[in-house]
Design a protein around this motif. Structure first.
Motif, PDB file in Angstrom:
ATOM      1  N   LEU A  88       0.803  -1.215   0.000  1.00  0.00           N
ATOM      2  CA  LEU A  88       0.000   0.000   0.000  1.00  0.00           C
ATOM      3  C   LEU A  88       0.835   1.263   0.000  1.00  0.00           C
ATOM      4  CD1 LEU A  88      -2.651  -1.028   2.676  1.00  0.00           C
ATOM      5  CD2 LEU A  88      -2.915  -1.061   0.201  1.00  0.00           C
ATOM      6  N   LEU A  89       2.145   1.149   0.114  1.00  0.00           N
ATOM      7  CA  LEU A  89       2.984   2.327   0.307  1.00  0.00           C
ATOM      8  C   LEU A  89       2.838   3.398  -0.758  1.00  0.00           C
ATOM      9  CD1 LEU A  89       6.168   0.772   1.800  1.00  0.00           C
ATOM     10  CD2 LEU A  89       4.775   2.561   2.800  1.00  0.00           C
ATOM     11  N   PRO A  90       2.886   3.089  -2.060  1.00  0.00           N
ATOM     12  CA  PRO A  90       2.780   4.169  -3.036  1.00  0.00           C
ATOM     13  C   PRO A  90       1.519   4.989  -2.860  1.00  0.00           C
ATOM     14  CG  PRO A  90       3.508   2.159  -4.097  1.00  0.00           C
ATOM     15  CD  PRO A  90       3.095   1.787  -2.701  1.00  0.00           C
ATOM     16  N   VAL A  91       0.394   4.343  -2.510  1.00  0.00           N
ATOM     17  CA  VAL A  91      -0.846   5.078  -2.292  1.00  0.00           C
ATOM     18  C   VAL A  91      -0.745   5.943  -1.049  1.00  0.00           C
ATOM     19  CG1 VAL A  91      -3.303   4.835  -1.824  1.00  0.00           C
ATOM     20  CG2 VAL A  91      -2.181   3.297  -3.449  1.00  0.00           C
ATOM     21  N   LEU A  92      -0.253   5.363   0.048  1.00  0.00           N
ATOM     22  CA  LEU A  92      -0.165   6.107   1.297  1.00  0.00           C
ATOM     23  C   LEU A  92       0.778   7.281   1.186  1.00  0.00           C
ATOM     24  CD1 LEU A  92      -0.054   3.154   3.841  1.00  0.00           C
ATOM     25  CD2 LEU A  92      -1.980   4.625   3.289  1.00  0.00           C
ATOM     26  N   ILE A  93       1.886   7.095   0.468  1.00  0.00           N
ATOM     27  CA  ILE A  93       2.840   8.182   0.294  1.00  0.00           C
ATOM     28  C   ILE A  93       2.178   9.351  -0.411  1.00  0.00           C
ATOM     29  CG2 ILE A  93       4.931   8.868  -0.940  1.00  0.00           C
ATOM     30  CD1 ILE A  93       5.966   6.012  -0.397  1.00  0.00           C
ATOM     31  N   ALA A 142      -1.476  15.816   3.103  1.00  0.00           N
ATOM     32  CA  ALA A 142      -2.145  15.945   4.387  1.00  0.00           C
ATOM     33  C   ALA A 142      -1.372  16.779   5.380  1.00  0.00           C
ATOM     34  CB  ALA A 142      -2.363  14.563   4.972  1.00  0.00           C
ATOM     35  N   THR A 143      -1.905  17.993   5.762  1.00  0.00           N
ATOM     36  CA  THR A 143      -1.313  18.886   6.768  1.00  0.00           C
ATOM     37  C   THR A 143      -2.097  20.197   6.927  1.00  0.00           C
ATOM     38  OG1 THR A 143       0.321  19.281   5.062  1.00  0.00           O
ATOM     39  CG2 THR A 143       1.009  17.967   6.875  1.00  0.00           C
ATOM     40  N   ASN A 147      -0.914  16.637  14.070  1.00  0.00           N
ATOM     41  CA  ASN A 147      -0.695  15.320  13.495  1.00  0.00           C
ATOM     42  C   ASN A 147      -0.395  14.316  14.604  1.00  0.00           C
ATOM     43  OD1 ASN A 147      -1.015  15.576  10.675  1.00  0.00           O
ATOM     44  ND2 ASN A 147       0.948  16.633  10.523  1.00  0.00           N
ATOM     45  N   PRO A 148      -0.519  13.023  14.322  1.00  0.00           N
ATOM     46  CA  PRO A 148      -0.189  12.008  15.330  1.00  0.00           C
ATOM     47  C   PRO A 148       1.275  12.107  15.754  1.00  0.00           C
ATOM     48  CG  PRO A 148      -1.345  11.036  13.456  1.00  0.00           C
ATOM     49  CD  PRO A 148      -0.995  12.428  13.064  1.00  0.00           C
ATOM     50  N   GLU A 149       1.551  11.672  16.963  1.00  0.00           N
ATOM     51  CA  GLU A 149       2.923  11.674  17.469  1.00  0.00           C
ATOM     52  C   GLU A 149       3.819  10.835  16.560  1.00  0.00           C
ATOM     53  OE1 GLU A 149       5.420  10.523  21.548  1.00  0.00           O
ATOM     54  OE2 GLU A 149       3.226  10.294  21.460  1.00  0.00           O
ATOM     55  N   GLY A 150       4.988  11.367  16.255  1.00  0.00           N
ATOM     56  CA  GLY A 150       5.941  10.648  15.417  1.00  0.00           C
ATOM     57  C   GLY A 150       5.832  10.953  13.939  1.00  0.00           C
ATOM     58  N   HIS A 151       4.799  11.697  13.552  1.00  0.00           N
ATOM     59  CA  HIS A 151       4.626  12.045  12.139  1.00  0.00           C
ATOM     60  C   HIS A 151       5.581  13.171  11.753  1.00  0.00           C
ATOM     61  CE1 HIS A 151       2.847  14.431   8.841  1.00  0.00           C
ATOM     62  NE2 HIS A 151       2.412  13.272   8.389  1.00  0.00           N
ATOM     63  N   MET A 152       6.274  13.030  10.631  1.00  0.00           N
ATOM     64  CA  MET A 152       7.148  14.086  10.134  1.00  0.00           C
ATOM     65  C   MET A 152       7.104  14.102   8.614  1.00  0.00           C
ATOM     66  SD  MET A 152      11.224  14.850  10.751  1.00  0.00           S
ATOM     67  CE  MET A 152      11.770  13.534   9.661  1.00  0.00           C
ATOM     68  N   THR A 157      -5.710  15.537   3.408  1.00  0.00           N
ATOM     69  CA  THR A 157      -5.938  14.112   3.591  1.00  0.00           C
ATOM     70  C   THR A 157      -5.591  13.718   5.014  1.00  0.00           C
ATOM     71  OG1 THR A 157      -5.397  13.690   1.276  1.00  0.00           O
ATOM     72  CG2 THR A 157      -5.363  11.805   2.755  1.00  0.00           C
ATOM     73  N   ASP A 158      -6.453  12.959   5.639  1.00  0.00           N
ATOM     74  CA  ASP A 158      -6.201  12.471   6.984  1.00  0.00           C
ATOM     75  C   ASP A 158      -5.007  11.525   6.966  1.00  0.00           C
ATOM     76  OD1 ASP A 158      -6.512  10.491   9.298  1.00  0.00           O
ATOM     77  OD2 ASP A 158      -8.025  12.000   9.798  1.00  0.00           O
ATOM     78  N   VAL A 159      -3.987  11.832   7.778  1.00  0.00           N
ATOM     79  CA  VAL A 159      -2.747  11.058   7.771  1.00  0.00           C
ATOM     80  C   VAL A 159      -2.986   9.607   8.162  1.00  0.00           C
ATOM     81  CG1 VAL A 159      -0.486  10.819   8.866  1.00  0.00           C
ATOM     82  CG2 VAL A 159      -1.322  13.080   8.215  1.00  0.00           C
ATOM     83  N   GLU A 160      -3.879   9.382   9.117  1.00  0.00           N
ATOM     84  CA  GLU A 160      -4.072   8.033   9.645  1.00  0.00           C
ATOM     85  C   GLU A 160      -5.050   7.195   8.822  1.00  0.00           C
ATOM     86  OE1 GLU A 160      -3.417   7.870  14.253  1.00  0.00           O
ATOM     87  OE2 GLU A 160      -4.839   9.477  13.818  1.00  0.00           O
ATOM     88  N   THR A 161      -6.097   7.829   8.275  1.00  0.00           N
ATOM     89  CA  THR A 161      -7.129   7.055   7.587  1.00  0.00           C
ATOM     90  C   THR A 161      -7.035   7.133   6.072  1.00  0.00           C
ATOM     91  OG1 THR A 161      -8.730   8.877   7.494  1.00  0.00           O
ATOM     92  CG2 THR A 161      -8.669   7.542   9.521  1.00  0.00           C
ATOM     93  N   GLY A 162      -6.337   8.163   5.542  1.00  0.00           N
ATOM     94  CA  GLY A 162      -6.280   8.351   4.103  1.00  0.00           C
ATOM     95  C   GLY A 162      -7.510   9.030   3.533  1.00  0.00           C
ATOM     96  N   GLU A 163      -8.432   9.440   4.390  1.00  0.00           N
ATOM     97  CA  GLU A 163      -9.666  10.084   3.939  1.00  0.00           C
ATOM     98  C   GLU A 163      -9.370  11.458   3.354  1.00  0.00           C
ATOM     99  OE1 GLU A 163     -13.870  11.811   5.844  1.00  0.00           O
ATOM    100  OE2 GLU A 163     -12.323  10.895   7.121  1.00  0.00           O
ATOM    101  N   THR A 164      -9.975  11.766   2.205  1.00  0.00           N
ATOM    102  CA  THR A 164      -9.854  13.089   1.601  1.00  0.00           C
ATOM    103  C   THR A 164     -10.796  14.051   2.308  1.00  0.00           C
ATOM    104  OG1 THR A 164      -9.258  12.175  -0.554  1.00  0.00           O
ATOM    105  CG2 THR A 164     -10.084  14.428  -0.517  1.00  0.00           C
ATOM    106  N   LEU A 165     -10.257  15.187   2.739  1.00  0.00           N
ATOM    107  CA  LEU A 165     -11.024  16.182   3.482  1.00  0.00           C
ATOM    108  C   LEU A 165     -11.181  17.442   2.648  1.00  0.00           C
ATOM    109  CD1 LEU A 165      -9.102  15.825   6.875  1.00  0.00           C
ATOM    110  CD2 LEU A 165     -11.175  14.601   6.170  1.00  0.00           C
ATOM    111  N   HIS A 166     -12.364  18.036   2.695  1.00  0.00           N
ATOM    112  CA  HIS A 166     -12.625  19.289   1.995  1.00  0.00           C
ATOM    113  C   HIS A 166     -12.977  20.352   3.022  1.00  0.00           C
ATOM    114  CE1 HIS A 166     -12.662  17.459  -2.039  1.00  0.00           C
ATOM    115  NE2 HIS A 166     -13.172  16.403  -1.413  1.00  0.00           N
ATOM    116  N   GLY A 167     -12.409  21.538   2.859  1.00  0.00           N
ATOM    117  CA  GLY A 167     -12.645  22.623   3.794  1.00  0.00           C
ATOM    118  C   GLY A 167     -11.617  23.716   3.589  1.00  0.00           C
TER     119      GLY A 167
END
Length: 280
Positions: A10-15, A21-22, A64-69, A130-140
């Motif tokens: 799943l890495l290419p998608v998650l990357i 996401a930020t 962001n979640p702890e450890g995210h960079m 995009t939500d870092v943990e779920t991959g959900e696309t967010l609009h706002g």
């Protein structure tokens, strides 16, 4: 050759999702300067620092979640290196440009409005994330504050960067490491590049093997202290010749076949191979 665990597929998608996401601050008052020209002053290493989203008409920080960079190295000529670290770390290439008239930063064809650019910080915004943990696309309405650094921070991936030359090879026999003699014409090396590609090469006993991977990364090897696991792939399919590493303070990189750890590790395993490498 050992196939890596399936969750790495799943890495290419998650990357791709993580890059978008930020977020950022609502302090966009006129006195907040934008250094110009943008192309000159925006170059360098930027780390995502604070994220903001509009909720009930106000910008609210959304950490962001702890450890995210997430870092972007904006290099001359439009080259961009992205370094990402969360439950895995990876590094790969992209492109960037600016629109001086519209105050836009374009990263891999995704546009961000620049609200502030100083010598040390940059504030950008967009209407999608995009939500870092779920991959959900967010609009706002989203903002991001980034801080400038002199270089990319250390991750498992950045620590592997460079070309590593084979010095010694060992095989497990009777649960002990026994060195395999290398001839004068034998050679081996591994190279990990910041554009996201890597190469495994060896010519041992007259037999030559070269594998060019189009993506790679690294993560903690769960259950083993000070050991990290690599993954490498071609066209979305993951492979590994060596998939576990230790990196000593003296600069020695030890690459292990994964079956050594699967069989219990030091003093227990009755199978396995390891290479001792140094950076060229």
């Amino acid at each position: 050759m050992k196939t890596i665990r399936r969750y790495f597929f799943l890495l290419p998608v998650l990357i791709g999702l993580a890059v978008i996401a930020t977020s950022c601050d609502d302090n966009d008052s006129p006195e907040d300067p934008i250094l110009r020209p943008l192309e000159q002053h925006i170059q360098g290493v930027w780390q995502e620092w604070k994220n903001y989203e509009v909720k009930d008409g106000k910008y609210i920080e959304t950490p962001n979640p702890e450890g995210h960079m997430l870092e972007h190295d904006l290099r001359p000529g439009g080259e961009m290196i992205i370094s990402y670290s969360f439950w895995y770390s990876t590094i790969y290439a992209g492109t960037w440009s600016v629109n001086e008239k519209e105050d836009l930063l374009i990263r891999d064809n995704f546009s961000f409005r620049i609200y502030r650019l100083t010598a040390d910080e940059m504030e950008i915004g967009a209407n999608i994330a995009t939500d870092v943990e779920t991959g959900e696309t967010l609009h706002g309405e989203f903002r991001w504050i980034l801080r400038r650094f002199d270089r990319l921070h250390d991750t498992y991936a950045t620590r592997l960067l460079g070309k590593w030359k084979l010095l010694h090879r060992y095989e497990i026999k009777d649960k002990q490491w026994v060195e395999t003699s290398l001839g004068a014409d034998d050679e081996g090396w591994r190279e990990f590049r910041d554009i996201g590609t890597s190469t495994y090469y060896e010519r041992i006993g007259g037999k030559e093997l070269r594998i060019d991977y189009d993506y790679w990364g690294a993560r903690d090897y769960e259950g083993w202290e000070n050991v990290f696991q690599s993954y490498e792939g071609i066209d979305g399919e993951s492979y590994n010749d060596y998939s576990a590493f230790t990196l000593n303070p003296d600069g020695i990189l030890t690459a292990y076949s994964l079956d050594f750890f699967d069989a219990g590790g030091e003093g227990v395993a009755d199978v396995g191979r390891k290479d001792i490498l140094v950076r060229e």
